[in-house]
Design a protein around this motif. Structure first.
Motif: not given
Length: 150
Positions: A23-24, A50-56, A65-71
């Protein structure tokens, strides 16, 4: 090649030996590098990358999709910790390994973790008071390795 351009791309997305979603979002909802990112970093670096996806967030067999605001905060925390030998034994990431993708107005952070070179492996996490930990990736999980398994 992993596409992150639309919601349709997420329909076929599945966690596996080379993709992990987190989620991140963080406690304040603005974005935070999850604590469980580090075992995944170690396991991907020690195996095939590998790949880590933050915001899911995985809900059943789909991703919301949660998204992250403060990248910027996530990026700063990531590289500060990667360069802290009290946290991790080696930084194998560069700036271009971290990219942002916008779907439905929400930001997903993609972190591509390459396989560490032979001289860099195993990649250890150092904050454990009982010694250094290292991980490997099996299917869609990060598995801690004991001393004989390294």
């Amino acid at each position: 090649m992993l596409r992150l351009e639309s919601e349709e791309d997420l329909i076929i997305l599945r966690e596996n030996s080379s993709i992990e979603c987190k989620s991140g979002v963080g406690k304040d909802g603005h974005g935070e590098l999850p604590k469980d990112f580090w075992p995944t970093y170690s396991s991907f670096a020690n195996t095939h990358g590998g790949i880590v996806l933050l915001g899911l967030k995985e809900i059943g067999d789909k991703f919301a999709i949660l998204g992250v605001r403060d990248v910027d905060k996530i990026r700063k925390d990531l590289f500060n910790n990667l360069n802290n030998r009290q946290k991790v034994s080696v930084n194998i990431l560069e700036d271009d390994h971290v990219t942002e993708h916008v779907i439905n107005g929400k930001v997903i952070v993609k972190i591509e973790i390459p396989r560490a070179s032979r001289s860099q492996r195993p990649v250890f996490l150092s904050e454990n008071p009982f010694g250094r930990l290292t991980f490997k990736r099996l299917n869609e999980g990060d598995v801690a390795l004991s001393e004989p398994d390294r």
